[in-house]
Design an enzyme around this catalytic site. Structure first.
Site, PDB file in Angstrom:
ATOM      1  N   THR A 167      19.547 -38.725  48.871  1.00  0.00           N
ATOM      2  CA  THR A 167      19.871 -39.858  48.000  1.00  0.00           C
ATOM      3  C   THR A 167      21.330 -40.284  48.179  1.00  0.00           C
ATOM      4  O   THR A 167      22.147 -39.487  48.628  1.00  0.00           O
ATOM      5  CB  THR A 167      19.621 -39.402  46.546  1.00  0.00           C
ATOM      6  OG1 THR A 167      18.223 -39.200  46.401  1.00  0.00           O
ATOM      7  CG2 THR A 167      20.112 -40.375  45.509  1.00  0.00           C
ATOM      8  N   ARG A 195       5.230 -41.644  42.343  1.00  0.00           N
ATOM      9  CA  ARG A 195       6.166 -40.636  41.790  1.00  0.00           C
ATOM     10  C   ARG A 195       7.559 -41.269  41.637  1.00  0.00           C
ATOM     11  O   ARG A 195       8.070 -41.908  42.536  1.00  0.00           O
ATOM     12  CB  ARG A 195       6.229 -39.436  42.730  1.00  0.00           C
ATOM     13  CG  ARG A 195       7.227 -38.344  42.304  1.00  0.00           C
ATOM     14  CD  ARG A 195       8.567 -38.493  42.982  1.00  0.00           C
ATOM     15  NE  ARG A 195       9.478 -37.371  42.706  1.00  0.00           N
ATOM     16  CZ  ARG A 195      10.774 -37.384  43.007  1.00  0.00           C
ATOM     17  NH1 ARG A 195      11.309 -38.432  43.598  1.00  0.00           N
ATOM     18  NH2 ARG A 195      11.539 -36.361  42.721  1.00  0.00           N
ATOM     19  N   VAL A 196       8.164 -41.070  40.490  1.00  0.00           N
ATOM     20  CA  VAL A 196       9.549 -41.500  40.286  1.00  0.00           C
ATOM     21  C   VAL A 196      10.342 -40.268  39.877  1.00  0.00           C
ATOM     22  O   VAL A 196       9.913 -39.514  38.996  1.00  0.00           O
ATOM     23  CB  VAL A 196       9.648 -42.591  39.193  1.00  0.00           C
ATOM     24  CG1 VAL A 196      11.101 -42.941  38.918  1.00  0.00           C
ATOM     25  CG2 VAL A 196       8.876 -43.837  39.617  1.00  0.00           C
ATOM     26  N   ASP A 198      14.467 -38.453  39.294  1.00  0.00           N
ATOM     27  CA  ASP A 198      15.584 -38.621  38.359  1.00  0.00           C
ATOM     28  C   ASP A 198      16.440 -39.850  38.633  1.00  0.00           C
ATOM     29  O   ASP A 198      17.044 -40.416  37.716  1.00  0.00           O
ATOM     30  CB  ASP A 198      16.519 -37.407  38.474  1.00  0.00           C
ATOM     31  CG  ASP A 198      17.106 -37.317  39.888  1.00  0.00           C
ATOM     32  OD1 ASP A 198      16.322 -37.151  40.841  1.00  0.00           O
ATOM     33  OD2 ASP A 198      18.337 -37.457  40.052  1.00  0.00           O
ATOM     34  N   THR A 218      22.194 -36.036  42.834  1.00  0.00           N
ATOM     35  CA  THR A 218      21.238 -35.912  43.938  1.00  0.00           C
ATOM     36  C   THR A 218      20.639 -34.516  43.906  1.00  0.00           C
ATOM     37  O   THR A 218      21.280 -33.581  43.416  1.00  0.00           O
ATOM     38  CB  THR A 218      21.930 -36.180  45.288  1.00  0.00           C
ATOM     39  OG1 THR A 218      21.017 -35.842  46.344  1.00  0.00           O
ATOM     40  CG2 THR A 218      23.205 -35.375  45.473  1.00  0.00           C
ATOM     41  N   GLY A 219      19.446 -34.398  44.426  1.00  0.00           N
ATOM     42  CA  GLY A 219      18.801 -33.084  44.431  1.00  0.00           C
ATOM     43  C   GLY A 219      17.355 -33.203  43.984  1.00  0.00           C
ATOM     44  O   GLY A 219      16.774 -34.296  44.013  1.00  0.00           O
ATOM     45  N   GLY A 221      14.571 -33.933  41.954  1.00  0.00           N
ATOM     46  CA  GLY A 221      14.479 -34.814  40.786  1.00  0.00           C
ATOM     47  C   GLY A 221      13.766 -34.212  39.595  1.00  0.00           C
ATOM     48  O   GLY A 221      14.183 -34.391  38.441  1.00  0.00           O
TER      49      GLY A 221
HETATM   50  N1  ASP Z   1      16.896 -36.890  43.351  1.00  0.00           N
HETATM   51  C1  ASP Z   1      16.067 -37.579  44.297  1.00  0.00           C
HETATM   52  C2  ASP Z   1      14.655 -37.598  43.813  1.00  0.00           C
HETATM   53  O1  ASP Z   1      14.199 -36.577  43.333  1.00  0.00           O
HETATM   54  C3  ASP Z   1      16.120 -37.008  45.668  1.00  0.00           C
HETATM   55  C4  ASP Z   1      17.514 -36.750  46.190  1.00  0.00           C
HETATM   56  O2  ASP Z   1      18.466 -36.709  45.476  1.00  0.00           O
HETATM   57  O3  ASP Z   1      17.681 -36.628  47.402  1.00  0.00           O
HETATM   58  O4  ASP Z   1      13.991 -38.581  43.957  1.00  0.00           O
END
Ligand code: ASP
Length: 314
Positions: A167, A195-196, A198, A218-219, A221
């Site tokens: 992200t 799917r959505v 965070d 990021t990470g 979600g």
């Molecule tokens: N947080 C994002 C999600 O879960 C993915 C990401 O941060 O790379 O959609």
């Protein structure tokens, strides 16, 4: 007021061969936003410009080159939040918008609502004069190959060039004291259609409050949502770390410069790690523009400006 800017290109297991591309992309994004801020431009324009550079770069999981869903489509989410008004513009499950952050801004500025999804969001985009592209135009060859490998056996991070997430985000403070934060993503690879995560959720993947600071996360979600990570970070900025006797100490190493911004970032990622056992990262600016970041993944691509110099890290 002195302007400030920080950007990220995702916290994940960035393989060695992707390091240069991720650093270069973050640096270009920083340059795009910084040239606006140094000409007395607005923080909103700066975060938008920075995020567009990252969305257009297939090294990152946002806009063109996003991960594909289980069905083989790109579905993007984005948000931008105004720290002065606490108003956000958020969009999710977009298949035909090349730069989701542009649409998020239109929602922020021209829509009575704060979040629009899927067909309704794309209809609003068309009404606003934004171009809708054929969905396939958002698919990069590398992501199509990864998806084919996953489809033919089973989903594996190794098929996605070693990474799971990527992200992008930006936080800016301008010379007029306006603070904005933004996040844009293609979500997790091989996610279920619809799917959505965070990223577009206020307080989870992004938060801005001019009284305390702005954050982009990021990470993973599904874990970030559990601890409302961006708002949790903002709360650490409001009540500096160490002032809450009920909080157990961070499990992350102390940052090199243990200022309030860095400690808040570290403490928030520590909450994510302790309470969800998941990985992720975040960037922030406190209300005065001091940058902070933290991650518990092997790497996170980021860049910020310190004393007029670009600092790019991974
Ligand atoms: N947080 C994002 C999600 O879960 C993915 C990401 O941060 O790379 O959609």
């Amino acid at each position: 007021m002195k302007p400030s800017l920080i950007v990220h290109g995702g916290a994940w297991d960035i393989p060695d061969e992707a390091v240069d591309a991720c650093k270069a992309g973050c640096e270009r994004a920083l340059a795009a936003g910084w040239s606006i801020l140094t000409q007395s431009g607005s923080a909103l324009d700066a975060v938008q410009a920075a995020v567009i550079v990252l969305e257009d770069d297939p090294a990152f999981d946002a806009g063109f080159g996003s991960h594909l869903t289980l069905d083989g489509h790109v579905e993007c989410d984005a948000i931008v939040m105004d720290g002065t008004t606490l108003r956000a513009g958020s969009v999710a499950a977009l298949r035909r918008i090349r730069n989701p952050i542009r649409l998020a801004r239109h929602v922020l500025e021209n829509c009575p609502h704060m979040m629009l999804v899927a067909d309704g969001a794309e209809r609003f985009a068309a009404d606003q004069g934004l171009e809708l592209c054929p969905p396939d135009n958002l698919i990069a060859d590398a992501e199509r190959d990864a998806w084919l490998k996953c489809r033919n056996s089973k989903h594996a991070a190794a098929h996605h060039r070693g990474h799971e997430q990527g992200t992008v985000g930006a936080v800016a403070l301008d010379s007029h004291g306006r603070l904005f934060a933004a996040t844009s993503t293609g979500g997790t690879c091989c996610k279920l259609p619809g799917r959505v995560g965070d990223s577009p959720l206020i307080g989870c993947g992004c938060y801005a409050d001019a009284e305390v600071g702005g954050v982009s996360c990021t990470g993973y979600g599904e874990a970030i949502m559990k601890v409302v990570l961006a708002k949790t970070t903002a709360d650490f900025l409001r009540r500096p770390v160490g002032t809450d006797p009920n909080l157990s100490p961070s499990i992350l190493p102390k940052p090199a410069t243990p200022d309030v911004a860095s400690l808040a970032a570290r403490e928030a990622v520590s909450v994510l790690a302790k309470r969800t056992h998941a990985t992720g990262g975040l960037i922030l600016l406190d209300r005065k523009g001091n940058p902070g970041f933290a991650f518990n993944t092997p790497r996170m691509a980021y860049a910020y400006v310190a004393d007029g110099k670009f600092i790019v890290g991974i």
